[in-house]
Design a protein around this motif. Structure first.
Motif, PDB file in Angstrom:
ATOM      1  N   HIS A 110      45.218  74.540  32.021  1.00 13.00           N
ATOM      2  CA  HIS A 110      45.562  74.271  31.081  1.00 13.00           C
ATOM      3  C   HIS A 110      46.618  74.164  30.104  1.00 13.00           C
ATOM      4  CE1 HIS A 110      41.405  75.289  28.516  1.00 13.00           C
ATOM      5  NE2 HIS A 110      41.361  76.132  29.538  1.00 13.00           N
ATOM      6  N   ALA A 111      47.716  74.536  30.814  1.00 12.70           N
ATOM      7  CA  ALA A 111      49.240  74.093  30.893  1.00 12.70           C
ATOM      8  C   ALA A 111      49.310  73.345  31.008  1.00 12.70           C
ATOM      9  CB  ALA A 111      49.966  75.577  32.019  1.00 12.70           C
ATOM     10  N   VAL A 112      48.772  72.560  32.102  1.00 13.42           N
ATOM     11  CA  VAL A 112      49.248  70.694  32.435  1.00 13.42           C
ATOM     12  C   VAL A 112      48.756  70.151  31.611  1.00 13.42           C
ATOM     13  CG1 VAL A 112      49.594  69.124  34.307  1.00 13.42           C
ATOM     14  CG2 VAL A 112      49.783  70.836  34.712  1.00 13.42           C
ATOM     15  N   GLY A 113      47.793  70.039  30.579  1.00 12.50           N
ATOM     16  CA  GLY A 113      46.686  69.554  29.572  1.00 12.50           C
ATOM     17  C   GLY A 113      47.700  69.282  28.523  1.00 12.50           C
ATOM     18  N   LEU A 114      47.669  69.787  27.772  1.00 13.90           N
ATOM     19  CA  LEU A 114      48.464  70.557  27.100  1.00 13.90           C
ATOM     20  C   LEU A 114      50.162  68.902  26.905  1.00 13.90           C
ATOM     21  CD1 LEU A 114      50.186  74.362  26.711  1.00 13.90           C
ATOM     22  CD2 LEU A 114      48.044  73.222  25.148  1.00 13.90           C
ATOM     23  N   TRP A 115      50.148  68.823  27.694  1.00 13.67           N
ATOM     24  CA  TRP A 115      51.289  67.207  27.759  1.00 13.67           C
ATOM     25  C   TRP A 115      50.472  66.412  27.691  1.00 13.67           C
ATOM     26  CZ3 TRP A 115      56.471  67.749  29.420  1.00 13.67           C
ATOM     27  CH2 TRP A 115      57.592  68.308  28.979  1.00 13.67           C
TER      28      TRP A 115
END
Length: 248
Positions: free
Chosen positions: A129-134
């Protein structure tokens, strides 16, 4: 989430995503979001909007741009992030999950804590989820002002570290086949990130592709020698020796 800056600066609310039409307002949104919940002095805002020569009306223009940004936030995210004026400057006051920057950082911390407790599946979920925010580079489509460049540099480093953390967790979960392809692309994108190379060697070896793993290590040796004049770290060398000797 209401304020987005990991990509094109935007405000999202009620199922609508709006990119401010005026370039100055987009830059203002970007610098405030990068420094969410931290004061941005007026002179910093002026430097961000007019890096070469600010007009005599700079302070008045800043107030106009702020008023427009406040209207956008109030319309799309009522009760959410707001711009507060303090004696130290302007602050984008927001809950941690209301700005993609602070949500990203929270999810990374959460993922690492879960990983430390051996909860790899949950850690992978948080890190994905963190990486997907970019959605692209920070403040994509705009020049990064000098006043926030150090913050942006830190964010970009945090992103790559999160990608590495995620790859490590996926490897621990046995997700090798999909990981090899992803890591093969990442070492091209970030050729000097030795940890990514080491993870690729480990993923290939775990997939039974020993000769390819050894070839990747040899490529890394050449890259580090040519670009930095150094040899691989002890951790990477130990992994290579284990793969070479059939112990990994």
């Amino acid at each position: 989430m209401a304020v987005l800056v990991l990509g094109r600066p935007a405000v999202r609310g009620g199922g609508v995503t709006r990119h401010p039409a005026r370039r100055m307002v987009r830059i203002l949104l970007g610098v405030l979001a990068v420094r969410a919940n931290r004061a941005l002095p007026l002179e910093w805002v002026v430097d961000a909007l007019w890096p070469d020569k600010p007009p005599p009306s700079a302070a008045a223009n800043v107030r106009t741009h702020l008023a427009e940004l406040r209207r956008i936030l109030a319309n799309l995210a009522p009760g959410g992030p707001c711009i507060v004026t303090s004696r130290d400057g302007y602050v984008l006051a927001a809950a941690p999950d209301a700005v993609d920057v602070t949500r990203f950082q929270r999810l990374v911390r959460e993922g690492r804590e879960l990983r430390a407790h051996g909860e790899n599946a949950a850690a992978a979920h948080s890190l994905e989820h963190a990486v997907g925010l970019w959605r692209g580079p920070v403040m994509a489509g705009l020049p990064v002002p000098d006043v926030v460049r150090p913050d942006v540099t830190v964010l970009e480093e945090q992103r790559v570290c999160a990608i590495e953390d995620l790859a490590e967790v996926r490897l621990a979960l046995g997700l090798r086949a999909e990981l090899v392809a992803a890591l093969a692309g990442l070492v091209v994108e970030y050729p000097l990130r030795e940890r990514l190379w080491r993870l690729l060697v480990a993923a290939l070896a775990a997939s039974g592709r020993r000769s390819e793993a050894l070839a990747v290590y040899r490529r890394l040796v050449r890259v580090l020698e040519v670009e930095l004049g150094v040899a691989p770290s002890a951790a990477t060398t130990s992994l290579y020796e284990a793969v070479r000797d059939g112990r990994a």
